[in-house]
Design a protein around this motif. Sequence first.
Motif, short mmCIF file in Angstrom:
data_model
loop_
_atom_site.label_atom_id
_atom_site.label_comp_id
_atom_site.label_asym_id
_atom_site.label_seq_id
_atom_site.Cartn_x
_atom_site.Cartn_y
_atom_site.Cartn_z
N HIS A 1 61.47 86.91 33.24
CA HIS A 1 62.22 85.69 33.03
C HIS A 1 63.53 85.75 33.80
O HIS A 1 63.97 86.80 34.25
CB HIS A 1 62.50 85.47 31.54
N ALA A 2 64.17 84.62 33.90
CA ALA A 2 65.44 84.54 34.62
C ALA A 2 66.57 85.13 33.79
O ALA A 2 66.37 85.64 32.69
CB ALA A 2 65.73 83.08 34.99
N ASP A 3 67.78 84.95 34.30
CA ASP A 3 68.96 85.61 33.76
C ASP A 3 69.17 85.41 32.26
O ASP A 3 68.99 84.33 31.74
CB ASP A 3 70.21 85.12 34.50
N ALA A 4 69.56 86.49 31.57
CA ALA A 4 69.86 86.41 30.14
C ALA A 4 71.30 85.99 29.95
O ALA A 4 72.14 86.16 30.82
CB ALA A 4 69.63 87.78 29.49
N ALA A 5 71.60 85.45 28.76
CA ALA A 5 72.96 85.01 28.45
C ALA A 5 73.31 85.45 27.05
O ALA A 5 72.46 85.83 26.27
CB ALA A 5 73.07 83.49 28.57
N ALA B 1 61.99 80.12 35.26
CA ALA B 1 62.86 80.51 36.36
C ALA B 1 63.70 79.34 36.83
O ALA B 1 63.32 78.17 36.70
CB ALA B 1 62.02 81.03 37.52
N THR B 2 64.87 79.64 37.37
CA THR B 2 65.75 78.63 37.93
C THR B 2 65.11 78.06 39.20
O THR B 2 64.58 78.81 40.02
CB THR B 2 67.11 79.24 38.29
N PRO B 3 65.12 76.73 39.38
CA PRO B 3 64.51 76.13 40.57
C PRO B 3 65.14 76.66 41.86
O PRO B 3 66.35 76.91 41.92
CB PRO B 3 64.80 74.63 40.40
N THR B 4 64.32 76.81 42.87
CA THR B 4 64.80 77.30 44.16
C THR B 4 64.72 76.24 45.25
O THR B 4 65.22 76.45 46.35
CB THR B 4 63.99 78.53 44.61
N LYS B 5 64.09 75.10 44.97
CA LYS B 5 63.92 74.05 45.96
C LYS B 5 64.37 72.72 45.40
O LYS B 5 64.31 72.48 44.19
CB LYS B 5 62.45 73.96 46.38
N ALA B 6 64.79 71.83 46.28
CA ALA B 6 65.16 70.48 45.87
C ALA B 6 63.95 69.78 45.26
O ALA B 6 62.82 69.94 45.76
CB ALA B 6 65.67 69.70 47.08
N GLY B 7 64.18 69.06 44.19
CA GLY B 7 63.09 68.33 43.55
C GLY B 7 62.33 69.13 42.52
O GLY B 7 61.44 68.60 41.85
N GLU B 8 62.67 70.43 42.36
CA GLU B 8 62.03 71.25 41.33
C GLU B 8 62.83 71.17 40.04
O GLU B 8 64.05 71.05 40.05
CB GLU B 8 61.93 72.71 41.77
N THR C 1 52.63 71.20 38.99
CA THR C 1 53.77 72.06 39.29
C THR C 1 55.02 71.38 38.74
O THR C 1 55.00 70.18 38.45
CB THR C 1 53.95 72.29 40.81
N PRO C 2 56.14 72.11 38.63
CA PRO C 2 57.36 71.51 38.06
C PRO C 2 58.20 70.73 39.05
O PRO C 2 59.44 70.82 39.03
CB PRO C 2 58.10 72.73 37.50
N THR C 3 57.58 69.95 39.94
CA THR C 3 58.35 69.06 40.79
C THR C 3 58.57 67.75 40.05
O THR C 3 57.79 67.39 39.16
CB THR C 3 57.62 68.76 42.11
N GLY D 1 64.79 69.80 33.51
CA GLY D 1 65.80 69.12 34.29
C GLY D 1 66.15 69.90 35.54
O GLY D 1 65.76 71.06 35.70
N GLY D 2 66.89 69.24 36.43
CA GLY D 2 67.32 69.88 37.67
C GLY D 2 68.51 69.13 38.24
O GLY D 2 69.07 68.23 37.61
N SER D 3 68.88 69.48 39.43
CA SER D 3 70.04 68.87 40.07
C SER D 3 69.81 67.39 40.36
O SER D 3 68.69 66.97 40.63
CB SER D 3 70.36 69.59 41.38
N GLU D 4 70.89 66.63 40.29
CA GLU D 4 70.81 65.23 40.70
C GLU D 4 70.60 65.15 42.21
O GLU D 4 70.93 66.07 42.95
CB GLU D 4 72.09 64.50 40.33
N SER D 5 70.06 64.00 42.66
CA SER D 5 69.87 63.79 44.09
C SER D 5 69.87 62.30 44.38
O SER D 5 69.77 61.46 43.48
CB SER D 5 68.55 64.40 44.57
N SER D 6 69.96 61.96 45.65
CA SER D 6 69.95 60.56 46.06
C SER D 6 68.60 59.90 45.82
O SER D 6 68.47 58.68 45.94
CB SER D 6 70.34 60.45 47.54
N SER D 7 67.58 60.70 45.49
CA SER D 7 66.24 60.16 45.20
C SER D 7 66.11 59.67 43.76
O SER D 7 65.09 59.07 43.42
CB SER D 7 65.18 61.23 45.46
N ASP D 8 67.12 59.93 42.93
CA ASP D 8 66.97 59.66 41.51
C ASP D 8 66.71 58.19 41.19
O ASP D 8 65.95 57.87 40.28
CB ASP D 8 68.21 60.15 40.75
N SER D 9 67.33 57.28 41.93
CA SER D 9 67.10 55.87 41.64
C SER D 9 65.65 55.49 41.88
O SER D 9 65.08 54.67 41.15
CB SER D 9 68.04 55.00 42.47
N SER D 10 65.03 56.10 42.88
CA SER D 10 63.60 55.81 43.12
C SER D 10 62.73 56.47 42.05
O SER D 10 61.72 55.90 41.63
CB SER D 10 63.18 56.29 44.51
#
Length: 433
Positions: A41-45, A60-67, A209-211, A235-244
């Motif tokens: 698993h990813a980083d512990a807190a 795991a933390t996403p490594t690509k845009a849209g994941e 997949t988690p896209t 969830g993931g990072s915001e992007s300019s694709s979100d409105s679509s």
Amino acid sequence: MRTPSSPSANSPATPRRWRRISSAAVATTALVFAGLGTAVHADAATSTAPSKTTWTRACATPTKAGEMACKALRVTGGLTAFQKEKAKAEGVTPHAADITAASGYGPSDLRSAYGLTSAAASKGAGATIAIVDAYDDPKAEADLATYRSSYGLPACTTANGCFKKVSQTGSTTSLPAADAGWSEEISLDLDMASAICPLCNILLVEATTPTMANLGTAVNRAVTLGAKYVSNSYGGSESSSDSSYDSSYFNHPGVAITVSAGDSGYGAEYPAASRYVTAVGGTSLSASSTTRGWTESVWNGSGSGCSAYDAKPTWQTDTGCSKRAISDVSAVADPATGVAVYDSYGVTAGWYTFGGTSVSAPIIASVYALAGTPSSGSYPAKFPYNAAGTSALNDVTSGTNGSCSPAYLCTAQSGYDGPTGWGTPQGLNAFTG
């Protein structure tokens, strides 16, 4: 002071009598509870409240845009609020959890905390809650059966028509590849839907997949199959694709769509930022001597913020964010005050405690289900705003998830704030319309 229910009322049938155990047994139990030998698993807190509880991310933390990443946090050490309260009630010293015993809040605790005890016993029959996640959990139905039977909930199986698992294409046989981390998320989501609305049907839709494209397609599939309540714990990072993405996947009038606000503190995420969804923040939940019997504060990991891209829905009137503000409402999410979950795929089969806004999103979706079918053409994200400031919501007024300006986007206050929105459910009145 209200304490968790007795084992016969609110705990798995597995023996969970608190007792003094040797130091060797404690060490062995701690190793098992930590999940050694499981998938990576990813980083512990480490939590800052209310105890030195540790946890790890399920996905795991996403490594690509849209994941997207799932928002499930599995407790790996320390003592949970449930353990402390149970031990205090029985006058013993708590120890690390045994993997055969639940160490988080169960259905009766959650219903009590949110004024849902009566509703859960009588409402929800015929309603379908959809759980949207990525990848396949081969043990989903079996683990769900263990959770429900252990807590005395009615069976929910494929055979009796209560449970259905499909891919994003709607197939019941051609399913995605299995994944241990997302399987933990799936177990958590199914168990929370069961805890809050035991009479509801459950539809599990598994994205390839988690896209965002695949998860969004799974959301559309859930709606096509008739679900009026759709929970999304990712969830993931915001992007300019979100409105679509908004128009393609989340604009479903008459359907209550809930989304986890995030587990990294202050900062907007998508799809919680979609104007068409109910963004669900997270709290720390503990028993108290209040009339309610419970108290809540902001969980410091709860997501919140001001979207950089999504337009503000008409029902939001806060003035410090010109676009969509996150969150709308909230529920328990702190791993240190986490919930009991049964899981067996990719981990040692047994009981685990989970937190994260992956807990709060399916809880709120299930509250919507108890409240009844949303009116045609409505956007259920608006419903809590109609009840803002009333006794239908528990206003959370303490705690913070970071530093920001204006402060209400990251710090609790009377009325609306970013981490908890308008508060947590107190019955169903804030979720009807």
